[in-house]
Design a protein around this motif. Structure first.
Motif, PDB file in Angstrom:
ATOM      1  N   GLY A   1       9.985  -6.335  -0.542  1.00 47.22           N
ATOM      2  CA  GLY A   1       8.942  -5.733  -1.355  1.00 47.22           C
ATOM      3  C   GLY A   1       7.910  -5.035  -0.491  1.00 47.22           C
ATOM      4  N   PRO A   2       6.988  -4.273  -1.082  1.00 51.43           N
ATOM      5  CA  PRO A   2       5.978  -3.536  -0.319  1.00 51.43           C
ATOM      6  C   PRO A   2       5.004  -4.468   0.398  1.00 51.43           C
ATOM      7  CG  PRO A   2       5.478  -3.474  -2.660  1.00 51.43           C
ATOM      8  CD  PRO A   2       6.837  -4.082  -2.530  1.00 51.43           C
ATOM      9  N   VAL A   3       4.658  -4.093   1.602  1.00 51.53           N
ATOM     10  CA  VAL A   3       3.700  -4.859   2.397  1.00 51.53           C
ATOM     11  C   VAL A   3       2.540  -3.930   2.726  1.00 51.53           C
ATOM     12  CG1 VAL A   3       3.308  -6.094   4.548  1.00 51.53           C
ATOM     13  CG2 VAL A   3       5.521  -6.277   3.397  1.00 51.53           C
ATOM     14  N   GLU A   4       1.328  -4.429   2.568  1.00 52.01           N
ATOM     15  CA  GLU A   4       0.168  -3.584   2.858  1.00 52.01           C
ATOM     16  C   GLU A   4       0.128  -3.231   4.343  1.00 52.01           C
ATOM     17  OE1 GLU A   4      -4.697  -3.551   2.313  1.00 52.01           O
ATOM     18  OE2 GLU A   4      -3.496  -5.214   1.523  1.00 52.01           O
ATOM     19  N   THR A   5      -0.071  -1.974   4.605  1.00 48.56           N
ATOM     20  CA  THR A   5      -0.082  -1.523   6.002  1.00 48.56           C
ATOM     21  C   THR A   5      -1.370  -1.948   6.705  1.00 48.56           C
ATOM     22  OG1 THR A   5      -1.010   0.620   5.344  1.00 48.56           O
ATOM     23  CG2 THR A   5       1.385   0.469   5.546  1.00 48.56           C
ATOM     24  N   VAL A   6      -1.283  -2.062   8.001  1.00 48.35           N
ATOM     25  CA  VAL A   6      -2.437  -2.424   8.820  1.00 48.35           C
ATOM     26  C   VAL A   6      -3.439  -1.264   8.806  1.00 48.35           C
ATOM     27  CG1 VAL A   6      -3.194  -2.913  11.175  1.00 48.35           C
ATOM     28  CG2 VAL A   6      -1.061  -3.910  10.310  1.00 48.35           C
ATOM     29  N   ASP A   7      -4.708  -1.588   8.778  1.00 45.69           N
ATOM     30  CA  ASP A   7      -5.743  -0.558   8.821  1.00 45.69           C
ATOM     31  C   ASP A   7      -5.581   0.257  10.109  1.00 45.69           C
ATOM     32  OD1 ASP A   7      -8.430   0.667   9.441  1.00 45.69           O
ATOM     33  OD2 ASP A   7      -8.929  -0.307   7.550  1.00 45.69           O
ATOM     34  N   PHE A   8      -5.681   1.574   9.978  1.00 45.77           N
ATOM     35  CA  PHE A   8      -5.482   2.419  11.159  1.00 45.77           C
ATOM     36  C   PHE A   8      -6.513   2.142  12.247  1.00 45.77           C
ATOM     37  CE2 PHE A   8      -8.353   5.150   8.627  1.00 45.77           C
ATOM     38  CZ  PHE A   8      -9.281   5.540   9.588  1.00 45.77           C
ATOM     39  N   ARG A   9      -7.661   1.623  11.868  1.00 45.18           N
ATOM     40  CA  ARG A   9      -8.693   1.299  12.870  1.00 45.18           C
ATOM     41  C   ARG A   9      -8.225   0.159  13.773  1.00 45.18           C
ATOM     42  NH1 ARG A   9     -10.704   2.490   8.073  1.00 45.18           N
ATOM     43  NH2 ARG A   9     -12.254   4.179   7.890  1.00 45.18           N
ATOM     44  N   THR A  10      -7.464  -0.750  13.189  1.00 42.45           N
ATOM     45  CA  THR A  10      -6.899  -1.849  13.980  1.00 42.45           C
ATOM     46  C   THR A  10      -5.850  -1.308  14.942  1.00 42.45           C
ATOM     47  OG1 THR A  10      -7.243  -3.395  12.140  1.00 42.45           O
ATOM     48  CG2 THR A  10      -5.689  -4.061  13.847  1.00 42.45           C
ATOM     49  N   LEU A  11      -5.073  -0.351  14.478  1.00 44.63           N
ATOM     50  CA  LEU A  11      -4.067   0.271  15.346  1.00 44.63           C
ATOM     51  C   LEU A  11      -4.746   1.031  16.495  1.00 44.63           C
ATOM     52  CD1 LEU A  11      -1.500   1.694  12.743  1.00 44.63           C
ATOM     53  CD2 LEU A  11      -1.315  -0.413  14.084  1.00 44.63           C
ATOM     54  N   LYS A  12      -5.844   1.711  16.185  1.00 44.45           N
ATOM     55  CA  LYS A  12      -6.576   2.475  17.205  1.00 44.45           C
ATOM     56  C   LYS A  12      -7.053   1.577  18.344  1.00 44.45           C
ATOM     57  CE  LYS A  12      -9.661   5.563  16.361  1.00 44.45           C
ATOM     58  NZ  LYS A  12     -10.858   6.241  15.787  1.00 44.45           N
ATOM     59  N   GLU A  13      -7.396   0.337  17.992  1.00 38.43           N
ATOM     60  CA  GLU A  13      -7.879  -0.598  19.019  1.00 38.43           C
ATOM     61  C   GLU A  13      -6.805  -0.929  20.046  1.00 38.43           C
ATOM     62  OE1 GLU A  13      -9.267  -3.974  16.902  1.00 38.43           O
ATOM     63  OE2 GLU A  13     -11.008  -2.954  16.021  1.00 38.43           O
ATOM     64  N   LEU A  14      -5.542  -0.722  19.673  1.00 35.86           N
ATOM     65  CA  LEU A  14      -4.441  -1.005  20.598  1.00 35.86           C
ATOM     66  C   LEU A  14      -4.130   0.167  21.516  1.00 35.86           C
ATOM     67  CD1 LEU A  14      -1.943  -2.917  18.261  1.00 35.86           C
ATOM     68  CD2 LEU A  14      -3.474  -3.866  19.982  1.00 35.86           C
ATOM     69  N   LEU A  15      -4.759   1.314  21.277  1.00 34.84           N
ATOM     70  CA  LEU A  15      -4.549   2.459  22.163  1.00 34.84           C
ATOM     71  C   LEU A  15      -5.270   2.200  23.487  1.00 34.84           C
ATOM     72  CD1 LEU A  15      -5.134   5.401  19.647  1.00 34.84           C
ATOM     73  CD2 LEU A  15      -2.941   4.707  20.655  1.00 34.84           C
ATOM     74  N   PRO A  16      -4.568   2.275  24.614  1.00 32.27           N
ATOM     75  CA  PRO A  16      -5.208   1.993  25.909  1.00 32.27           C
ATOM     76  C   PRO A  16      -6.229   3.062  26.294  1.00 32.27           C
ATOM     77  CG  PRO A  16      -3.001   2.880  26.232  1.00 32.27           C
ATOM     78  CD  PRO A  16      -3.149   2.637  24.760  1.00 32.27           C
ATOM     79  N   ALA A  17      -7.168   2.689  27.164  1.00 32.74           N
ATOM     80  CA  ALA A  17      -8.195   3.627  27.625  1.00 32.74           C
ATOM     81  C   ALA A  17      -7.592   4.722  28.499  1.00 32.74           C
ATOM     82  CB  ALA A  17      -9.284   2.874  28.392  1.00 32.74           C
ATOM     83  N   ASP A  18      -6.491   4.400  29.161  1.00 35.42           N
ATOM     84  CA  ASP A  18      -5.775   5.418  29.939  1.00 35.42           C
ATOM     85  C   ASP A  18      -4.272   5.165  29.831  1.00 35.42           C
ATOM     86  OD1 ASP A  18      -4.672   4.105  32.624  1.00 35.42           O
ATOM     87  OD2 ASP A  18      -6.638   3.220  32.197  1.00 35.42           O
ATOM     88  N   ALA A  19      -3.499   6.216  30.019  1.00 30.71           N
ATOM     89  CA  ALA A  19      -2.041   6.129  29.934  1.00 30.71           C
ATOM     90  C   ALA A  19      -1.461   6.344  31.321  1.00 30.71           C
ATOM     91  CB  ALA A  19      -1.497   7.180  28.965  1.00 30.71           C
ATOM     92  N   ASP A  20      -1.134   5.232  31.984  1.00 29.59           N
ATOM     93  CA  ASP A  20      -0.637   5.277  33.359  1.00 29.59           C
ATOM     94  C   ASP A  20      -1.499   6.170  34.245  1.00 29.59           C
ATOM     95  OD1 ASP A  20       1.366   4.358  35.215  1.00 29.59           O
ATOM     96  OD2 ASP A  20       2.134   6.399  35.274  1.00 29.59           O
ATOM     97  N   GLY A  21      -2.813   5.981  34.154  1.00 32.90           N
ATOM     98  CA  GLY A  21      -3.739   6.723  35.013  1.00 32.90           C
ATOM     99  C   GLY A  21      -4.339   7.955  34.379  1.00 32.90           C
ATOM    100  N   LEU A  22      -3.773   8.462  33.294  1.00 32.09           N
ATOM    101  CA  LEU A  22      -4.344   9.627  32.627  1.00 32.09           C
ATOM    102  C   LEU A  22      -5.406   9.157  31.632  1.00 32.09           C
ATOM    103  CD1 LEU A  22      -1.146  11.767  31.810  1.00 32.09           C
ATOM    104  CD2 LEU A  22      -2.716  12.006  33.744  1.00 32.09           C
ATOM    105  N   PRO A  23      -6.645   9.627  31.764  1.00 30.41           N
ATOM    106  CA  PRO A  23      -7.725   9.179  30.872  1.00 30.41           C
ATOM    107  C   PRO A  23      -7.533   9.665  29.436  1.00 30.41           C
ATOM    108  CG  PRO A  23      -8.487  10.987  32.242  1.00 30.41           C
ATOM    109  CD  PRO A  23      -7.138  10.600  32.768  1.00 30.41           C
TER     110      PRO A  23
END
Length: 211
Positions: free
Chosen positions: A63-85
């Motif tokens: 059945g349908p599951v409520e998706t995670v708030d995109f703000r929570t997903l944004k928090e998982l984005l790293p400050a840099d990507a293998d050295g790229l800011p």
């Protein structure tokens, strides 16, 4: 002189017949090979469709599951990507007819913009429609040319898809996490190793645990 001509034609005609037969035989073999390849391709497509239908049915049972708030997903984005800011971080939630998707995107680059990576986190709530967003998760791909490659595989317990162009240093890698999250990294002007390292900067265990 006449005798020589007769001998010439006597030898030429059989030779032409042999060549003609050979050409016809080659043509038939090529046509057979083409039919075989088309049959294999068709079987592969049918198999993939069956697998997609099976997985869609399995996901639909929950059945349908409520998706995670995109703000929570944004928090998982790293400050840099293998050295790229990180230069930008965005997110959104949209959808219709019971299919809602939450997305978070991060853009990373060096000072002159010659190296860029984009990280993306997508949550479809484990809906059967997720199969459409990650069709590569139910097929097998393994291609290689002088310019690069494209293949499916696994990274840890997650089904993966990767594609890379050696000449342009342009590539991407995507994972299907916990049958509901699609995590991807796309890079330009960078190696595939750097793209993979950037993807590994995301805490996949934490992502998989989100509900």
């Amino acid at each position: 002189m006449q005798t020589n001509r007769n001998v010439f034609w006597a030898l030429l005609i059989p030779a032409m017949l042999v060549i003609g037969c050979g050409s016809e035989k080659d043509k038939e073999e090529k046509e057979e090979k083409k039919k075989d390849e088309e049959s294999v391709s068709a079987l592969g497509a049918v198999s993939a469709l069956k697998e997609m239908a099976s997985q869609a049915e399995e996901l639909g049972k929950n059945g349908p599951v409520e998706t995670v708030d995109f703000r929570t997903l944004k928090e998982l984005l790293p400050a840099d990507a293998d050295g790229l800011p990180r230069k930008e971080a965005t997110g959104e939630k949209n959808g219709a007819v019971g299919f809602v998707v939450s997305t978070a995107n991060g853009k990373y680059a060096n000072e002159d913009g010659s190296e860029t990576i984009e990280l993306s986190l997508v949550d479809g709530g484990g809906s059967a429609m997720m199969i459409g967003l990650a069709a590569w998760s139910v097929v097998e791909i393994d291609k290689e040319t002088e310019h690069g490659y494209e293949k499916t595989g696994k990274m840890g317990d997650n089904k993966s898809y990767e594609k890379y162009d050696n000449a342009n240093k342009d590539g991407e890698i995507a994972l299907l996490v916990n049958k509901r999250f699609i995590v991807s990294a796309k890079g330009r002007g960078v190696s595939m190793d750097k793209i993979k390292s950037a993807l590994e900067d995301i805490n996949l265990d934490k992502l998989a645990a989100l509900k």
